[in-house]
Design a protein around this motif. Structure first.
Motif, mmCIF file in Angstrom:
data_model
loop_
_atom_site.group_PDB
_atom_site.id
_atom_site.type_symbol
_atom_site.label_atom_id
_atom_site.label_comp_id
_atom_site.label_asym_id
_atom_site.label_seq_id
_atom_site.Cartn_x
_atom_site.Cartn_y
_atom_site.Cartn_z
ATOM 1 N N VAL A 448 0.857 -1.195 0.000
ATOM 2 C CA VAL A 448 0.000 0.000 0.000
ATOM 3 C C VAL A 448 0.888 1.239 0.000
ATOM 4 C CG1 VAL A 448 -1.798 1.264 1.243
ATOM 5 C CG2 VAL A 448 -1.804 -1.241 1.240
ATOM 6 N N VAL A 449 0.741 2.073 -1.002
ATOM 7 C CA VAL A 449 1.645 3.209 -1.158
ATOM 8 C C VAL A 449 1.555 4.161 0.033
ATOM 9 C CG1 VAL A 449 0.017 4.615 -2.483
ATOM 10 C CG2 VAL A 449 2.471 4.967 -2.772
ATOM 11 N N ARG A 450 0.375 4.325 0.614
ATOM 12 C CA ARG A 450 0.255 5.225 1.765
ATOM 13 C C ARG A 450 1.115 4.741 2.928
ATOM 14 N NH1 ARG A 450 -2.643 9.231 4.219
ATOM 15 N NH2 ARG A 450 -2.906 8.974 6.460
ATOM 16 N N VAL A 479 14.244 1.630 -2.090
ATOM 17 C CA VAL A 479 14.449 2.464 -3.278
ATOM 18 C C VAL A 479 14.518 1.590 -4.526
ATOM 19 C CG1 VAL A 479 16.094 3.964 -4.467
ATOM 20 C CG2 VAL A 479 15.568 4.363 -2.060
ATOM 21 N N ALA A 480 15.202 0.484 -4.433
ATOM 22 C CA ALA A 480 15.351 -0.400 -5.591
ATOM 23 C C ALA A 480 14.032 -1.027 -6.011
ATOM 24 C CB ALA A 480 16.369 -1.497 -5.265
ATOM 25 N N PRO A 485 7.535 6.824 -8.737
ATOM 26 C CA PRO A 485 8.732 7.672 -8.849
ATOM 27 C C PRO A 485 8.820 8.750 -7.771
ATOM 28 C CG PRO A 485 7.172 8.109 -10.632
ATOM 29 C CD PRO A 485 6.692 6.883 -9.936
ATOM 30 N N THR A 486 7.692 9.306 -7.368
ATOM 31 C CA THR A 486 7.717 10.350 -6.339
ATOM 32 C C THR A 486 8.153 9.783 -4.993
ATOM 33 O OG1 THR A 486 5.937 11.533 -7.466
ATOM 34 C CG2 THR A 486 6.352 12.107 -5.170
ATOM 35 N N ALA A 492 15.102 8.105 -1.708
ATOM 36 C CA ALA A 492 16.496 8.334 -2.086
ATOM 37 C C ALA A 492 17.059 9.569 -1.408
ATOM 38 C CB ALA A 492 16.608 8.454 -3.612
ATOM 39 N N GLN A 493 16.232 10.594 -1.265
ATOM 40 C CA GLN A 493 16.693 11.819 -0.588
ATOM 41 C C GLN A 493 17.044 11.555 0.868
ATOM 42 O OE1 GLN A 493 13.518 14.607 -1.276
ATOM 43 N NE2 GLN A 493 14.324 15.246 -3.268
ATOM 44 N N LEU A 494 16.329 10.636 1.495
ATOM 45 C CA LEU A 494 16.642 10.293 2.882
ATOM 46 C C LEU A 494 18.053 9.708 2.981
ATOM 47 C CD1 LEU A 494 13.451 8.654 4.486
ATOM 48 C CD2 LEU A 494 14.677 10.676 5.280
#
Length: 497
Positions: A448-450, A479-480, A485-486, A492-494
């Motif tokens: 679940v994306v949320r 990440v992999a 994409p968002t 990735a920024q983390l």
């Protein structure tokens, strides 16, 4: 495959409201436009060969061909493929001009009762709305029990019945979600007395949010006249309290400041409660009114018609009623209730009265708790209480099953409540850096994306200095695997911090 009409008929709840389990899921399927042909069957087994390239755009002509020449295939195909409902009024005007009322009615009934796809059913209902056959009412009410068709049935009943109120009442009362909201939103000032009474005494309640219909209940239902009597019965008192509390809460529709008679209605309600409040829901209603009266924006309300004297009188009335000692005992008793409404009222009352509701909430979440119950528990979390809360969450949530990876969504429907509870837990953990890491990492792997978004937000709130060693590797794996994409970018920024 059964017709949609037969599917709904077979799932009618004997209570007269809603459908039995499985009834909401209609048996039709999307037509695959990528294929050159297919089958669009009537429920009697007649095969209609599907040829998209041959579909004409003149629907009234297709109706004429169906009723005069018996060529139903192009009409059925067009109804399944086109956005017919967006141009329905124009199409029906063209059908009326055909001057084929009897045959068109028969076609409408066949489409409504024998079609296996929802668009032809809706068009069939609309064709029934062009006639006045009293025998259609039962068909319309049956189809209207599924909220996909409620508003189409509403329009057909309203257009064809000399006295539509009994059927409209049955239609509105037979659904509880968006169908009911849509029907009530279409009730105007000319609504008959039975519908007004139904709306005022509970018809505004729905499974989405009472605030959608509270203003309609107060205005169309005539709340002030109903309360302007020396005594009211319990049903009306409870309904009036729920209507005004929903307006105070506000949200998706008109709120208390859109209700011109709010000062009078609140004064009448508090007067009745002062004389005969007897249940904890009456205390809760009084407390919510008091909270509103103590809130902001009163200069604006005074300018809009409220007066200071009425405001002060209402505040005193609420405070005097809330100060009565009986409410404490009622609250303590109802904190043990297994009824959702009663328990949540008791939790609200406990917060107002300064009673610790944490032990009762802990008892509740050990059983079949809802995400709202978990949210109520975690709102009371402290550093000392959190370990006990997480122990229970570990017992209740199947963490190994929930974190199956972004691409594995098999069985998600059956586990949706668990994912919602996990979301509540992980969101609350943002205030407790470094604690409950196993819940956050499970959420990071969820289908679940949320859940994944909440995990990222909690890890962001913690900051890298609070991360355990396995968080970095879990983030790299996430990440992999991340398909969005968002979300992938935020993960990735983390890792760059």
């Amino acid at each position: 495959m059964p017709s949609i009409h037969d599917h709904i008929t077979g799932h009618l709840d004997p209570s007269g409201r809603g459908l039995l389990p499985g009834g909401d899921e209609l048996p039709d399927a999307q037509i695959d436009h990528r294929r050159g042909g297919g089958l669009i069957p009537w429920s009697d087994g007649t095969a209609l060969t599907h040829h998209p390239a041959d579909v004409t755009t003149d629907l009234p002509a297709l109706v004429a061909a169906a009723v005069t020449g018996g060529d139903h295939e192009p009409l059925y195909t067009a109804l399944c493929e086109r956005e017919v409902l967006a141009e329905l009024d124009e199409v029906l005007a063209g059908v009326r001009a055909l001057d084929l009322a009897g045959p068109v009615h028969d076609l409408g009934r066949r489409l409504a009762t024998e079609s296996e796809h929802r668009a032809p059913v809706k068009f069939g209902i609309a064709l029934l709305g062009l006639g006045s056959d009293s025998g259609d009412v039962e068909v319309l009410l049956r189809l209207g029990r599924h909220e996909e068709f409620t508003l189409f049935a509403f329009a057909a009943v309203e257009a064809t019945q000399a006295d539509p109120e009994p059927a409209l009442l049955a239609l509105a009362d037979g659904v509880e979600g968006w169908g009911r909201i849509g029907v009530v939103e279409r009730l105007g000032d000319q609504t008959g007395p039975r519908l007004r009474e139904w709306l005022l005494r509970g018809g505004f309640r729905n499974t989405v949010q009472d605030g959608y219909l509270a203003h309609r209940a107060a205005t169309v239902g005539g709340l002030v006249p109903a309360l302007s009597v020396p005594e009211v019965d319990d049903e009306l008192l409870d309904a009036a309290a729920d209507i005004l509390c929903a307006l105070i809460e506000g949200g998706p529709a008109e709120d208390i400041d859109d209700y011109a008679d709010a000062p009078i209605a609140l004064s009448l309600l508090v007067g009745h409660l002062t004389r005969r409040a007897h249940g904890l829901r009456h205390f809760v209603a009084t407390a919510r009114v008091d909270e509103f009266l103590a809130g902001p924006d009163w200069d604006r309300r005074y300018a809009a018609g409220w007066d200071l004297t009425r405001h002060d009188t209402l505040v005193r009335g609420c405070r005097d009623l809330m100060a009565e000692p009986r409410w404490r005992d009622l609250t303590l008793a109802d904190l043990d209730s297994t009824d959702d409404r009663t328990f949540h009222d008791a939790c609200y009352a406990a917060a107002v009265l300064g009673i610790d509701r944490f032990p009762a909430t802990m008892r509740r979440v050990r059983t079949d708790a809802t995400p709202a119950d978990w949210a109520g528990l975690l709102a009371q979390a402290t550093e000392e209480r959190l370990p006990d809360i997480l122990d229970i969450a570990s017992d209740v949530l199947p963490l190994a099953d929930l974190g199956t990876g972004p691409d594995d969504i098999a069985g998600i429907g059956a586990r949706w409540t668990d994912h919602a509870v996990l979301d509540v837990v992980v969101t609350a953990l943002r205030e407790f850096p470094g604690q409950g890491v196993e819940f956050v990492l499970t959420s990071l792997r969820c289908p679940v994306v949320r859940n994944r978004v909440m995990a990222v937000r909690t890890l962001t709130g913690w900051g890298p200095e609070s991360w355990q060693p396995d968080v970095q590797s879990a983030l790299r794996s996430a990440v992999a695997a991340e398909p969005d994409p968002t979300v992938r970018e935020s993960m990735a920024q983390l890792l760059t911090h």
